[in-house]
Design an enzyme around this catalytic site. Structure first.
Site, PDB file in Angstrom:
ATOM      1  N   GLY A 269      -5.106  27.310  -9.013  1.00 21.41           N
ATOM      2  CA  GLY A 269      -5.106  26.597 -10.286  1.00 21.41           C
ATOM      3  C   GLY A 269      -4.049  27.196 -11.176  1.00 21.41           C
TER       4      GLY A 269
ATOM      5  N   ALA B  84      -1.500  26.784 -17.236  1.00 21.66           N
ATOM      6  CA  ALA B  84      -1.002  27.811 -18.142  1.00 21.66           C
ATOM      7  C   ALA B  84      -1.771  29.121 -17.993  1.00 21.66           C
ATOM      8  CB  ALA B  84      -1.099  27.309 -19.588  1.00 21.66           C
TER       9      ALA B  84
ATOM     10  N   GLY C 266      -3.722  30.319 -15.446  1.00 22.28           N
ATOM     11  CA  GLY C 266      -3.534  30.985 -14.155  1.00 22.28           C
ATOM     12  C   GLY C 266      -2.159  31.605 -14.032  1.00 22.28           C
TER      13      GLY C 266
ATOM     14  N   ASN D 227     -13.104  27.177 -17.573  1.00 24.62           N
ATOM     15  CA  ASN D 227     -13.886  26.865 -18.767  1.00 24.62           C
ATOM     16  C   ASN D 227     -15.294  26.399 -18.429  1.00 24.62           C
ATOM     17  OD1 ASN D 227     -12.307  27.332 -21.075  1.00 24.62           O
ATOM     18  ND2 ASN D 227     -11.074  25.506 -20.636  1.00 24.62           N
TER      19      ASN D 227
ATOM     20  N   LYS E 235     -18.250  31.705 -25.418  1.00 25.98           N
ATOM     21  CA  LYS E 235     -16.999  30.940 -25.344  1.00 25.98           C
ATOM     22  C   LYS E 235     -17.247  29.483 -25.704  1.00 25.98           C
ATOM     23  CE  LYS E 235     -12.636  30.011 -24.269  1.00 25.98           C
ATOM     24  NZ  LYS E 235     -12.034  30.037 -22.941  1.00 25.98           N
TER      25      LYS E 235
ATOM     26  N   SER F 241      -6.917  23.039 -24.899  1.00 27.81           N
ATOM     27  CA  SER F 241      -6.566  22.455 -23.606  1.00 27.81           C
ATOM     28  C   SER F 241      -7.045  21.013 -23.473  1.00 27.81           C
ATOM     29  CB  SER F 241      -7.152  23.313 -22.483  1.00 27.81           C
ATOM     30  OG  SER F 241      -8.570  23.384 -22.591  1.00 27.81           O
TER      31      SER F 241
END
Lengths: 306, 306
Positions: free
Chosen positions: A7, A10, A12, A102, A184, A257
Protein backbone atom coordinates in the site's frame (compact mmCIF):
# COMPACT_ATOMS: atom_id res chain seq x y z
CA UNK A 1 15.61 -5.68 8.87
CA UNK A 2 13.86 -6.69 5.66
CA UNK A 3 10.62 -4.77 5.37
CA UNK A 4 7.88 -5.06 2.75
CA UNK A 5 5.54 -2.09 2.35
CA UNK A 6 2.06 -2.99 1.05
CA UNK A 7 0.00 0.00 0.00
CA UNK A 8 2.33 2.67 -1.27
CA UNK A 9 0.16 5.73 -0.90
CA UNK A 10 1.50 8.78 0.88
CA UNK A 11 1.65 7.14 4.31
CA UNK A 12 3.35 3.92 3.18
CA UNK A 13 5.88 5.71 1.02
CA UNK A 14 6.71 8.18 3.79
CA UNK A 15 7.39 5.69 6.57
CA UNK A 16 9.04 3.19 4.22
CA UNK A 17 11.43 5.84 2.96
CA UNK A 18 12.41 6.85 6.51
CA UNK A 19 13.11 3.20 7.37
CA UNK A 20 15.24 2.78 4.24
CA UNK A 21 17.13 5.95 5.03
CA UNK A 22 17.86 4.48 8.47
CA UNK A 23 19.51 1.46 6.86
CA UNK A 24 16.76 -1.11 6.55
CA UNK A 25 16.19 -3.06 3.36
CA UNK A 26 12.75 -1.85 2.27
CA UNK A 27 10.74 -3.28 -0.63
CA UNK A 28 7.73 -1.35 -1.90
CA UNK A 29 4.72 -2.76 -3.72
CA UNK A 30 3.98 0.04 -6.20
CA UNK A 31 1.32 0.84 -8.73
CA UNK A 32 0.90 4.44 -9.84
CA UNK A 33 4.46 5.44 -8.88
CA UNK A 34 6.28 2.31 -10.14
CA UNK A 35 7.84 3.87 -13.24
CA UNK A 36 8.85 7.12 -11.58
CA UNK A 37 10.33 5.52 -8.47
CA UNK A 38 12.23 2.68 -10.10
CA UNK A 39 13.66 5.15 -12.63
CA UNK A 40 14.41 8.19 -10.48
CA UNK A 41 13.98 7.20 -6.84
CA UNK A 42 11.76 8.71 -4.19
CA UNK A 43 11.67 12.29 -2.93
CA UNK A 44 10.23 13.33 0.43
CA UNK A 45 9.53 16.99 1.07
CA UNK A 46 9.02 18.08 4.65
CA UNK A 47 8.99 21.30 6.66
CA UNK A 48 11.64 19.62 8.86
CA UNK A 49 13.88 18.99 5.85
CA UNK A 50 13.31 16.67 2.91
CA UNK A 51 15.52 14.00 1.35
CA UNK A 52 15.88 11.90 -1.78
CA UNK A 53 16.44 8.14 -2.05
CA UNK A 54 18.27 7.34 -5.30
CA UNK A 55 17.77 3.56 -5.27
CA UNK A 56 14.38 2.21 -4.26
CA UNK A 57 13.31 -1.44 -4.52
CA UNK A 58 9.93 -1.31 -6.25
CA UNK A 59 7.73 -4.23 -7.33
CA UNK A 60 4.52 -4.46 -9.31
CA UNK A 61 3.50 -7.83 -7.87
CA UNK A 62 4.00 -8.95 -4.29
CA UNK A 63 4.87 -12.48 -5.51
CA UNK A 64 8.19 -11.04 -6.71
CA UNK A 65 9.11 -9.42 -3.39
CA UNK A 66 10.41 -12.41 -1.45
CA UNK A 67 9.89 -13.05 2.26
CA UNK A 68 10.56 -10.28 4.77
CA UNK A 69 10.85 -9.84 8.54
CA UNK A 70 8.11 -7.22 8.73
CA UNK A 71 5.19 -6.37 6.46
CA UNK A 72 4.10 -2.75 6.89
CA UNK A 73 0.51 -2.45 5.67
CA UNK A 74 -0.66 1.02 4.60
CA UNK A 75 -3.24 0.03 1.97
CA UNK A 76 -6.41 2.07 1.65
CA UNK A 77 -8.94 0.07 3.65
CA UNK A 78 -11.44 0.15 0.78
CA UNK A 79 -9.08 -2.26 -1.06
CA UNK A 80 -8.97 -4.71 1.86
CA UNK A 81 -10.57 -7.51 -0.17
CA UNK A 82 -7.19 -7.84 -1.94
CA UNK A 83 -5.02 -7.51 1.16
CA UNK A 84 -4.55 -11.14 2.21
CA UNK A 85 -3.48 -12.18 -1.29
CA UNK A 86 -1.02 -9.30 -1.49
CA UNK A 87 0.54 -10.12 1.90
CA UNK A 88 0.75 -13.93 1.66
CA UNK A 89 3.87 -14.19 -0.55
CA UNK A 90 5.91 -12.06 1.89
CA UNK A 91 5.42 -14.33 4.88
CA UNK A 92 8.28 -16.37 6.33
CA UNK A 93 7.95 -18.37 9.52
CA UNK A 94 8.48 -15.40 11.84
CA UNK A 95 7.28 -12.51 9.71
CA UNK A 96 5.36 -9.90 11.70
CA UNK A 97 2.53 -7.85 10.24
CA UNK A 98 2.04 -4.22 11.25
CA UNK A 99 -1.00 -2.46 9.83
CA UNK A 100 -1.09 1.30 10.08
CA UNK A 101 -4.28 1.58 8.04
CA UNK A 102 -7.13 3.83 9.14
CA UNK A 103 -10.08 2.75 11.23
CA UNK A 104 -11.20 -0.53 12.70
CA UNK A 105 -11.26 -4.07 11.35
CA UNK A 106 -7.82 -4.22 9.71
CA UNK A 107 -6.02 -6.26 12.39
CA UNK A 108 -9.02 -8.60 12.54
CA UNK A 109 -8.77 -9.22 8.80
CA UNK A 110 -5.05 -10.05 8.97
CA UNK A 111 -5.50 -12.17 12.08
CA UNK A 112 -8.21 -14.21 10.41
CA UNK A 113 -6.03 -14.84 7.38
CA UNK A 114 -2.64 -15.41 9.06
CA UNK A 115 -3.22 -15.86 12.80
CA UNK A 116 -3.43 -13.21 15.49
CA UNK A 117 0.10 -13.90 16.82
CA UNK A 118 1.69 -12.27 13.79
CA UNK A 119 -0.41 -9.11 13.91
CA UNK A 120 0.30 -5.67 15.32
CA UNK A 121 -1.49 -2.43 14.67
CA UNK A 122 -0.25 1.11 14.63
CA UNK A 123 -1.93 4.48 14.66
CA UNK A 124 -0.17 7.19 12.73
CA UNK A 125 -0.89 10.85 13.46
CA UNK A 126 0.38 12.43 10.31
CA UNK A 127 -0.39 14.89 7.57
CA UNK A 128 1.11 13.64 4.34
CA UNK A 129 -0.02 13.68 0.69
CA UNK A 130 1.29 12.39 -2.59
CA UNK A 131 2.70 14.85 -5.07
CA UNK A 132 3.88 14.02 -8.58
CA UNK A 133 4.76 10.33 -9.08
CA UNK A 134 7.87 9.71 -6.99
CA UNK A 135 7.20 12.58 -4.60
CA UNK A 136 5.66 12.53 -1.13
CA UNK A 137 4.86 15.78 0.68
CA UNK A 138 5.05 15.56 4.46
CA UNK A 139 3.05 18.42 5.93
CA UNK A 140 2.93 17.95 9.70
CA UNK A 141 3.29 15.57 12.64
CA UNK A 142 4.23 11.93 12.06
CA UNK A 143 4.17 9.95 15.30
CA UNK A 144 3.09 6.31 15.60
CA UNK A 145 1.66 4.39 18.53
CA UNK A 146 1.72 0.64 17.98
CA UNK A 147 0.73 -2.46 19.87
CA UNK A 148 -0.03 -6.17 19.68
CA UNK A 149 -3.43 -7.16 18.26
CA UNK A 150 -3.77 -9.62 21.15
CA UNK A 151 -3.05 -6.87 23.68
CA UNK A 152 -0.28 -6.25 26.18
CA UNK A 153 3.28 -5.05 25.80
CA UNK A 154 5.66 -7.45 24.03
CA UNK A 155 9.39 -7.63 23.29
CA UNK A 156 8.46 -7.36 19.61
CA UNK A 157 6.33 -4.21 19.94
CA UNK A 158 9.17 -2.56 21.92
CA UNK A 159 11.69 -3.49 19.22
CA UNK A 160 9.48 -2.11 16.45
CA UNK A 161 8.94 1.12 18.38
CA UNK A 162 12.72 1.43 18.78
CA UNK A 163 13.19 0.80 15.06
CA UNK A 164 10.84 3.66 14.14
CA UNK A 165 12.37 5.94 16.75
CA UNK A 166 15.87 5.26 15.38
CA UNK A 167 14.52 6.18 11.93
CA UNK A 168 13.32 9.56 13.17
CA UNK A 169 9.68 8.69 13.86
CA UNK A 170 8.37 9.43 17.36
CA UNK A 171 7.01 5.99 18.23
CA UNK A 172 5.79 4.32 21.39
CA UNK A 173 4.54 0.81 22.09
CA UNK A 174 1.18 0.66 23.85
CA UNK A 175 -0.53 -2.15 25.73
CA UNK A 176 -4.07 -1.29 24.58
CA UNK A 177 -4.14 -0.99 20.81
CA UNK A 178 -7.93 -0.64 20.80
CA UNK A 179 -7.72 2.51 22.85
CA UNK A 180 -5.35 4.26 20.46
CA UNK A 181 -7.45 3.06 17.50
CA UNK A 182 -10.50 4.77 19.04
CA UNK A 183 -8.44 7.84 19.90
CA UNK A 184 -7.50 8.17 16.25
CA UNK A 185 -11.16 7.86 15.33
CA UNK A 186 -11.85 10.89 17.54
CA UNK A 187 -10.03 12.84 14.82
CA UNK A 188 -10.80 10.77 11.74
CA UNK A 189 -14.55 10.45 12.14
CA UNK A 190 -15.37 14.17 12.26
CA UNK A 191 -12.66 15.60 10.04
CA UNK A 192 -12.37 12.98 7.32
CA UNK A 193 -16.11 12.84 6.79
CA UNK A 194 -17.02 16.50 7.19
CA UNK A 195 -14.18 17.64 4.94
CA UNK A 196 -15.07 15.04 2.28
CA UNK A 197 -18.75 16.01 2.48
CA UNK A 198 -18.36 19.78 2.41
CA UNK A 199 -15.13 20.20 0.48
CA UNK A 200 -13.83 22.45 3.26
CA UNK A 201 -10.59 22.10 5.23
CA UNK A 202 -10.39 21.34 8.98
CA UNK A 203 -9.36 24.96 9.56
CA UNK A 204 -12.48 26.28 7.86
CA UNK A 205 -14.69 23.90 9.87
CA UNK A 206 -13.10 25.16 13.08
CA UNK A 207 -13.37 28.82 12.07
CA UNK A 208 -17.17 28.55 11.66
CA UNK A 209 -18.83 28.43 15.12
CA UNK A 210 -21.67 26.11 14.05
CA UNK A 211 -19.36 23.49 12.55
CA UNK A 212 -16.76 23.86 15.31
CA UNK A 213 -19.50 22.89 17.77
CA UNK A 214 -20.55 20.05 15.50
CA UNK A 215 -16.98 18.69 15.38
CA UNK A 216 -16.82 18.80 19.18
CA UNK A 217 -20.20 17.03 19.47
CA UNK A 218 -19.10 14.30 17.06
CA UNK A 219 -15.86 13.87 19.03
CA UNK A 220 -17.91 13.42 22.21
CA UNK A 221 -20.00 10.73 20.51
CA UNK A 222 -16.87 8.86 19.37
CA UNK A 223 -15.30 9.11 22.84
CA UNK A 224 -18.48 7.69 24.36
CA UNK A 225 -18.58 4.95 21.70
CA UNK A 226 -14.98 4.01 22.40
CA UNK A 227 -15.40 4.07 26.16
CA UNK A 228 -18.38 1.70 25.81
CA UNK A 229 -15.91 -0.92 24.49
CA UNK A 230 -14.30 -1.49 27.89
CA UNK A 231 -10.90 0.02 27.11
CA UNK A 232 -8.06 -0.36 29.61
CA UNK A 233 -8.79 3.19 30.68
CA UNK A 234 -11.37 5.62 29.30
CA UNK A 235 -10.60 8.31 26.73
CA UNK A 236 -11.10 11.65 28.47
CA UNK A 237 -13.30 14.47 27.22
CA UNK A 238 -10.16 16.62 27.26
CA UNK A 239 -8.65 14.39 24.58
CA UNK A 240 -11.18 15.82 22.08
CA UNK A 241 -10.38 19.37 23.13
CA UNK A 242 -6.66 18.71 22.66
CA UNK A 243 -7.37 17.33 19.20
CA UNK A 244 -9.25 20.51 18.30
CA UNK A 245 -6.39 22.67 19.48
CA UNK A 246 -3.73 20.56 17.73
CA UNK A 247 -5.72 20.59 14.51
CA UNK A 248 -6.23 24.34 14.54
CA UNK A 249 -2.50 24.78 15.17
CA UNK A 250 -0.93 22.21 12.83
CA UNK A 251 -3.29 20.85 10.21
CA UNK A 252 -5.93 23.52 9.56
CA UNK A 253 -5.08 23.68 5.86
CA UNK A 254 -4.45 19.96 5.53
CA UNK A 255 -6.80 17.97 3.32
CA UNK A 256 -7.72 14.77 5.15
CA UNK A 257 -7.25 11.59 3.13
CA UNK A 258 -10.98 11.04 2.70
CA UNK A 259 -11.43 14.57 1.33
CA UNK A 260 -8.66 13.87 -1.19
CA UNK A 261 -10.26 10.53 -2.06
CA UNK A 262 -13.60 12.22 -2.77
CA UNK A 263 -12.03 15.07 -4.75
CA UNK A 264 -10.11 12.55 -6.86
CA UNK A 265 -13.13 10.30 -7.39
CA UNK A 266 -11.90 7.32 -5.36
CA UNK A 267 -14.16 5.33 -3.03
CA UNK A 268 -14.08 6.32 0.65
CA UNK A 269 -12.89 4.23 3.63
CA UNK A 270 -16.45 4.12 4.99
CA UNK A 271 -16.30 0.55 6.30
CA UNK A 272 -13.20 1.02 8.47
CA UNK A 273 -13.85 4.58 9.65
CA UNK A 274 -17.66 4.61 9.96
CA UNK A 275 -19.52 1.31 9.60
CA UNK A 276 -17.42 -0.89 11.88
CA UNK A 277 -17.15 1.78 14.63
CA UNK A 278 -20.92 2.41 14.36
CA UNK A 279 -21.55 -1.33 14.67
CA UNK A 280 -19.19 -1.77 17.65
CA UNK A 281 -20.72 1.25 19.40
CA UNK A 282 -24.31 0.11 18.75
CA UNK A 283 -23.47 -3.35 20.10
CA UNK A 284 -22.56 -1.69 23.40
CA UNK A 285 -25.60 0.59 23.42
CA UNK A 286 -23.80 3.79 22.32
CA UNK A 287 -25.86 5.42 19.58
CA UNK A 288 -23.44 7.91 17.83
CA UNK A 289 -26.39 9.63 16.11
CA UNK A 290 -24.37 12.37 14.39
CA UNK A 291 -21.76 9.85 13.21
CA UNK A 292 -24.56 7.80 11.66
CA UNK A 293 -25.93 10.88 9.90
CA UNK A 294 -22.49 11.78 8.58
CA UNK A 295 -22.06 8.24 7.27
CA UNK A 296 -25.44 8.39 5.50
CA UNK A 297 -24.50 11.67 3.81
CA UNK A 298 -21.17 10.20 2.68
CA UNK A 299 -22.89 7.08 1.35
CA UNK A 300 -24.98 9.27 -0.96
CA UNK A 301 -21.95 10.23 -3.02
CA UNK A 302 -20.44 6.76 -3.30
CA UNK A 303 -20.34 4.84 -6.55
CA UNK A 304 -22.68 1.84 -6.52
CA UNK A 305 -20.69 -1.33 -5.81
CA UNK A 306 -20.75 -3.82 -8.69
CA UNK B 1 -60.94 41.85 -4.16
CA UNK B 2 -57.84 44.04 -4.35
CA UNK B 3 -54.79 41.95 -3.58
CA UNK B 4 -51.19 43.05 -3.22
CA UNK B 5 -48.50 40.38 -3.68
CA UNK B 6 -45.26 41.07 -1.78
CA UNK B 7 -42.41 38.83 -2.77
CA UNK B 8 -42.82 37.89 -6.39
CA UNK B 9 -40.72 34.77 -6.55
CA UNK B 10 -42.17 31.64 -8.07
CA UNK B 11 -44.75 31.07 -5.33
CA UNK B 12 -46.05 34.64 -5.19
CA UNK B 13 -46.27 34.97 -8.97
CA UNK B 14 -48.05 31.63 -9.29
CA UNK B 15 -50.80 32.20 -6.76
CA UNK B 16 -51.17 35.87 -7.70
CA UNK B 17 -51.63 34.98 -11.35
CA UNK B 18 -54.32 32.41 -10.50
CA UNK B 19 -56.17 35.01 -8.41
CA UNK B 20 -55.98 37.55 -11.25
CA UNK B 21 -57.22 34.98 -13.74
CA UNK B 22 -60.18 34.39 -11.42
CA UNK B 23 -61.13 38.08 -11.67
CA UNK B 24 -59.39 39.70 -8.71
CA UNK B 25 -57.42 42.92 -9.07
CA UNK B 26 -53.87 41.82 -8.26
CA UNK B 27 -50.89 44.14 -7.86
CA UNK B 28 -47.41 42.64 -7.81
CA UNK B 29 -44.31 44.12 -6.20
CA UNK B 30 -41.64 43.11 -8.72
CA UNK B 31 -37.88 43.30 -8.94
CA UNK B 32 -36.10 40.95 -11.32
CA UNK B 33 -39.19 40.39 -13.50
CA UNK B 34 -40.48 43.99 -13.60
CA UNK B 35 -39.44 44.80 -17.17
CA UNK B 36 -40.51 41.50 -18.67
CA UNK B 37 -43.88 41.36 -16.92
CA UNK B 38 -44.95 44.97 -17.43
CA UNK B 39 -43.96 44.70 -21.11
CA UNK B 40 -45.17 41.23 -22.04
CA UNK B 41 -47.29 39.91 -19.18
CA UNK B 42 -46.89 36.75 -17.18
CA UNK B 43 -46.81 33.16 -18.41
CA UNK B 44 -47.54 30.15 -16.21
CA UNK B 45 -46.61 26.70 -17.48
CA UNK B 46 -48.17 23.73 -15.75
CA UNK B 47 -48.65 20.02 -16.39
CA UNK B 48 -52.38 20.70 -15.85
CA UNK B 49 -52.39 23.38 -18.58
CA UNK B 50 -50.67 26.74 -18.57
CA UNK B 51 -51.98 30.23 -19.30
CA UNK B 52 -50.81 33.74 -20.11
CA UNK B 53 -51.87 37.03 -18.50
CA UNK B 54 -51.46 39.87 -21.01
CA UNK B 55 -51.93 42.79 -18.58
CA UNK B 56 -50.26 42.57 -15.18
CA UNK B 57 -50.07 45.41 -12.65
CA UNK B 58 -46.41 45.51 -11.63
CA UNK B 59 -44.71 47.95 -9.26
CA UNK B 60 -41.11 48.55 -8.28
CA UNK B 61 -41.95 50.23 -4.99
CA UNK B 62 -44.78 49.25 -2.64
CA UNK B 63 -45.46 52.95 -1.90
CA UNK B 64 -46.94 53.18 -5.40
CA UNK B 65 -49.30 50.22 -5.00
CA UNK B 66 -52.15 51.85 -3.03
CA UNK B 67 -54.13 50.16 -0.30
CA UNK B 68 -55.59 46.69 -0.83
CA UNK B 69 -58.01 44.30 0.87
CA UNK B 70 -55.47 41.51 1.19
CA UNK B 71 -51.69 41.45 1.23
CA UNK B 72 -50.35 38.09 0.13
CA UNK B 73 -46.79 37.74 1.47
CA UNK B 74 -44.50 35.31 -0.35
CA UNK B 75 -41.15 36.99 0.29
CA UNK B 76 -38.10 34.86 0.93
CA UNK B 77 -37.84 34.80 4.71
CA UNK B 78 -34.15 35.79 4.57
CA UNK B 79 -35.35 39.24 3.45
CA UNK B 80 -37.74 39.62 6.38
CA UNK B 81 -35.89 42.63 7.76
CA UNK B 82 -37.45 44.63 4.89
CA UNK B 83 -40.93 43.10 5.13
CA UNK B 84 -42.72 45.52 7.44
CA UNK B 85 -41.62 48.54 5.40
CA UNK B 86 -42.74 46.87 2.19
CA UNK B 87 -46.18 45.98 3.58
CA UNK B 88 -47.02 49.23 5.44
CA UNK B 89 -48.11 51.35 2.45
CA UNK B 90 -50.68 48.72 1.39
CA UNK B 91 -52.63 48.75 4.63
CA UNK B 92 -56.12 50.18 4.84
CA UNK B 93 -58.27 49.96 7.93
CA UNK B 94 -59.46 46.40 7.26
CA UNK B 95 -56.61 45.01 5.19
CA UNK B 96 -55.78 41.40 6.04
CA UNK B 97 -52.29 39.94 5.81
CA UNK B 98 -51.76 36.38 4.65
CA UNK B 99 -48.19 35.11 4.74
CA UNK B 100 -47.45 31.93 2.83
CA UNK B 101 -43.73 32.15 3.49
CA UNK B 102 -41.75 29.14 4.60
CA UNK B 103 -41.02 28.19 8.17
CA UNK B 104 -41.78 29.75 11.51
CA UNK B 105 -41.68 33.32 12.76
CA UNK B 106 -43.31 35.12 9.82
CA UNK B 107 -46.77 35.65 11.35
CA UNK B 108 -45.08 36.79 14.58
CA UNK B 109 -43.12 39.41 12.67
CA UNK B 110 -46.24 40.79 10.94
CA UNK B 111 -48.28 40.65 14.16
CA UNK B 112 -45.63 42.63 15.99
CA UNK B 113 -45.57 45.30 13.30
CA UNK B 114 -49.29 45.56 12.50
CA UNK B 115 -51.25 43.72 15.21
CA UNK B 116 -52.15 40.04 15.39
CA UNK B 117 -55.76 40.59 14.34
CA UNK B 118 -54.78 41.34 10.76
CA UNK B 119 -52.58 38.28 10.36
CA UNK B 120 -53.25 34.90 8.82
CA UNK B 121 -50.76 32.28 7.74
CA UNK B 122 -50.94 29.74 4.99
CA UNK B 123 -48.94 26.65 4.16
CA UNK B 124 -48.51 25.93 0.49
CA UNK B 125 -47.62 22.45 -0.69
CA UNK B 126 -46.30 23.20 -4.13
CA UNK B 127 -43.50 22.60 -6.55
CA UNK B 128 -42.94 25.72 -8.62
CA UNK B 129 -39.84 27.48 -9.98
CA UNK B 130 -39.11 30.64 -11.92
CA UNK B 131 -38.12 30.35 -15.55
CA UNK B 132 -37.05 33.23 -17.77
CA UNK B 133 -38.22 36.64 -16.53
CA UNK B 134 -42.00 36.67 -16.91
CA UNK B 135 -42.33 32.88 -16.77
CA UNK B 136 -43.28 30.64 -13.84
CA UNK B 137 -43.09 26.87 -14.14
CA UNK B 138 -45.59 25.00 -12.01
CA UNK B 139 -44.34 21.43 -11.55
CA UNK B 140 -46.66 19.69 -9.10
CA UNK B 141 -49.26 20.05 -6.35
CA UNK B 142 -50.40 23.49 -5.20
CA UNK B 143 -52.79 23.23 -2.25
CA UNK B 144 -52.92 25.75 0.59
CA UNK B 145 -54.05 25.36 4.18
CA UNK B 146 -54.56 28.66 5.92
CA UNK B 147 -55.65 29.91 9.32
CA UNK B 148 -55.75 32.81 11.73
CA UNK B 149 -52.51 33.65 13.55
CA UNK B 150 -54.55 33.94 16.76
CA UNK B 151 -56.06 30.49 16.21
CA UNK B 152 -59.57 29.21 15.59
CA UNK B 153 -61.76 29.22 12.52
CA UNK B 154 -63.03 32.65 11.41
CA UNK B 155 -65.42 33.99 8.82
CA UNK B 156 -62.41 35.63 7.18
CA UNK B 157 -60.34 32.47 6.90
CA UNK B 158 -63.32 30.67 5.38
CA UNK B 159 -63.80 33.43 2.81
CA UNK B 160 -60.13 33.40 1.84
CA UNK B 161 -60.19 29.63 1.47
CA UNK B 162 -63.25 29.97 -0.79
CA UNK B 163 -61.48 32.67 -2.82
CA UNK B 164 -58.49 30.37 -3.49
CA UNK B 165 -60.74 27.42 -4.22
CA UNK B 166 -62.71 29.47 -6.75
CA UNK B 167 -59.39 30.37 -8.38
CA UNK B 168 -58.51 26.71 -8.84
CA UNK B 169 -56.34 26.23 -5.74
CA UNK B 170 -57.34 23.43 -3.40
CA UNK B 171 -57.58 25.38 -0.16
CA UNK B 172 -58.95 24.72 3.31
CA UNK B 173 -59.18 26.86 6.41
CA UNK B 174 -57.74 25.28 9.55
CA UNK B 175 -58.22 26.12 13.21
CA UNK B 176 -54.64 25.29 14.25
CA UNK B 177 -52.20 27.13 12.01
CA UNK B 178 -49.24 26.05 14.13
CA UNK B 179 -49.98 22.42 13.41
CA UNK B 180 -49.93 22.88 9.64
CA UNK B 181 -46.79 25.01 9.92
CA UNK B 182 -45.04 22.14 11.71
CA UNK B 183 -46.46 19.64 9.21
CA UNK B 184 -44.88 21.63 6.41
CA UNK B 185 -41.60 21.58 8.30
CA UNK B 186 -41.77 17.78 8.28
CA UNK B 187 -41.09 18.14 4.56
CA UNK B 188 -39.06 21.34 4.45
CA UNK B 189 -36.52 20.55 7.14
CA UNK B 190 -35.16 17.33 5.64
CA UNK B 191 -35.56 18.00 1.93
CA UNK B 192 -34.69 21.70 1.69
CA UNK B 193 -31.55 21.28 3.74
CA UNK B 194 -30.31 17.92 2.49
CA UNK B 195 -30.84 18.89 -1.15
CA UNK B 196 -29.10 22.26 -0.64
CA UNK B 197 -26.22 20.56 1.18
CA UNK B 198 -25.65 17.66 -1.20
CA UNK B 199 -26.84 19.11 -4.49
CA UNK B 200 -29.04 16.04 -4.97
CA UNK B 201 -32.80 15.94 -5.65
CA UNK B 202 -35.39 14.49 -3.24
CA UNK B 203 -35.75 11.49 -5.56
CA UNK B 204 -32.03 10.71 -5.35
CA UNK B 205 -32.11 11.01 -1.54
CA UNK B 206 -35.01 8.56 -1.41
CA UNK B 207 -33.40 6.13 -3.86
CA UNK B 208 -30.31 5.75 -1.61
CA UNK B 209 -31.18 3.55 1.41
CA UNK B 210 -28.89 5.39 3.85
CA UNK B 211 -30.29 8.83 3.04
CA UNK B 212 -33.86 7.56 2.79
CA UNK B 213 -33.50 6.36 6.39
CA UNK B 214 -31.93 9.68 7.34
CA UNK B 215 -34.86 11.62 5.85
CA UNK B 216 -37.29 9.45 7.83
CA UNK B 217 -35.27 9.96 11.05
CA UNK B 218 -35.23 13.73 10.54
CA UNK B 219 -38.98 13.69 9.91
CA UNK B 220 -39.47 11.82 13.19
CA UNK B 221 -37.43 14.48 15.01
CA UNK B 222 -39.51 17.29 13.52
CA UNK B 223 -42.78 15.50 14.36
CA UNK B 224 -41.60 15.11 17.96
CA UNK B 225 -40.48 18.74 18.04
CA UNK B 226 -43.87 19.90 16.77
CA UNK B 227 -45.82 17.67 19.10
CA UNK B 228 -43.86 19.09 22.04
CA UNK B 229 -45.50 22.48 21.25
CA UNK B 230 -48.93 21.38 22.49
CA UNK B 231 -50.70 21.35 19.12
CA UNK B 232 -54.48 20.89 19.01
CA UNK B 233 -53.80 17.28 18.08
CA UNK B 234 -50.47 15.55 17.53
CA UNK B 235 -48.92 15.00 14.12
CA UNK B 236 -48.86 11.25 13.53
CA UNK B 237 -45.81 9.20 12.59
CA UNK B 238 -47.78 8.14 9.50
CA UNK B 239 -47.76 11.75 8.32
CA UNK B 240 -44.03 11.44 7.67
CA UNK B 241 -44.48 8.20 5.80
CA UNK B 242 -47.16 9.80 3.62
CA UNK B 243 -44.80 12.69 2.88
CA UNK B 244 -42.13 10.22 1.76
CA UNK B 245 -44.56 8.46 -0.53
CA UNK B 246 -45.97 11.70 -1.96
CA UNK B 247 -42.49 13.03 -2.58
CA UNK B 248 -41.29 9.91 -4.34
CA UNK B 249 -44.43 10.01 -6.50
CA UNK B 250 -44.74 13.70 -7.36
CA UNK B 251 -41.65 15.74 -6.63
CA UNK B 252 -38.68 13.40 -6.86
CA UNK B 253 -37.01 15.51 -9.55
CA UNK B 254 -38.10 18.83 -8.05
CA UNK B 255 -35.38 21.13 -6.74
CA UNK B 256 -36.51 22.49 -3.36
CA UNK B 257 -36.32 26.26 -3.02
CA UNK B 258 -33.34 26.12 -0.68
CA UNK B 259 -31.40 23.96 -3.14
CA UNK B 260 -32.10 26.53 -5.86
CA UNK B 261 -31.07 29.34 -3.50
CA UNK B 262 -27.74 27.65 -2.82
CA UNK B 263 -27.11 26.81 -6.47
CA UNK B 264 -27.81 30.43 -7.43
CA UNK B 265 -25.67 31.85 -4.62
CA UNK B 266 -28.51 33.38 -2.57
CA UNK B 267 -28.64 33.18 1.22
CA UNK B 268 -30.74 30.36 2.69
CA UNK B 269 -33.92 30.64 4.81
CA UNK B 270 -32.07 29.19 7.80
CA UNK B 271 -33.75 31.36 10.43
CA UNK B 272 -37.34 30.44 9.49
CA UNK B 273 -36.78 26.79 8.58
CA UNK B 274 -34.08 25.78 11.07
CA UNK B 275 -33.16 28.22 13.84
CA UNK B 276 -36.64 29.16 15.07
CA UNK B 277 -37.95 25.56 14.95
CA UNK B 278 -34.77 24.38 16.76
CA UNK B 279 -35.29 27.06 19.41
CA UNK B 280 -39.00 26.28 19.87
CA UNK B 281 -38.25 22.55 20.10
CA UNK B 282 -35.37 23.03 22.56
CA UNK B 283 -37.60 25.24 24.75
CA UNK B 284 -39.93 22.26 25.12
CA UNK B 285 -37.13 19.77 25.72
CA UNK B 286 -37.14 18.20 22.22
CA UNK B 287 -33.56 17.95 21.02
CA UNK B 288 -33.80 17.47 17.19
CA UNK B 289 -30.12 16.41 17.05
CA UNK B 290 -30.01 15.61 13.33
CA UNK B 291 -31.81 18.86 12.48
CA UNK B 292 -29.19 20.75 14.46
CA UNK B 293 -26.40 18.98 12.60
CA UNK B 294 -28.01 19.73 9.25
CA UNK B 295 -28.30 23.39 10.22
CA UNK B 296 -24.62 23.52 11.21
CA UNK B 297 -23.59 22.05 7.86
CA UNK B 298 -25.76 24.58 6.01
CA UNK B 299 -24.31 27.45 8.05
CA UNK B 300 -20.84 26.52 6.81
CA UNK B 301 -21.67 27.54 3.26
CA UNK B 302 -23.41 30.82 4.11
CA UNK B 303 -21.92 34.20 3.28
CA UNK B 304 -20.84 36.09 6.39
CA UNK B 305 -23.50 38.63 7.35
CA UNK B 306 -22.27 42.23 7.21
Amino acid sequence: MKIGVIGAGAVGLYYGSLLQRAGHEVRFLLRRDYDAITRSGLTVTSPGGGFHLEQVRGFRDSRDMGTVDLVLVALKAFANQYLADMVRPLLGEHTALLTIQNGLGNEELLAEAFGGDRVLGGVAMIGVTRGEPGVVNHMALGSIRLGEFSGGLSRRSGQLAAMFTDAGVACTAVADLRKVRWEKLVWNIPFNGLCALTGQTPGRLLATPATRSLVAEIMDEVIAGGNAQGLSEPISREYGEEMLATTARHTGDYRPSMMVDRLEGRPLELEAIYRIPLRYAAQQGAAMVRVGMLHALLELGEPVQP
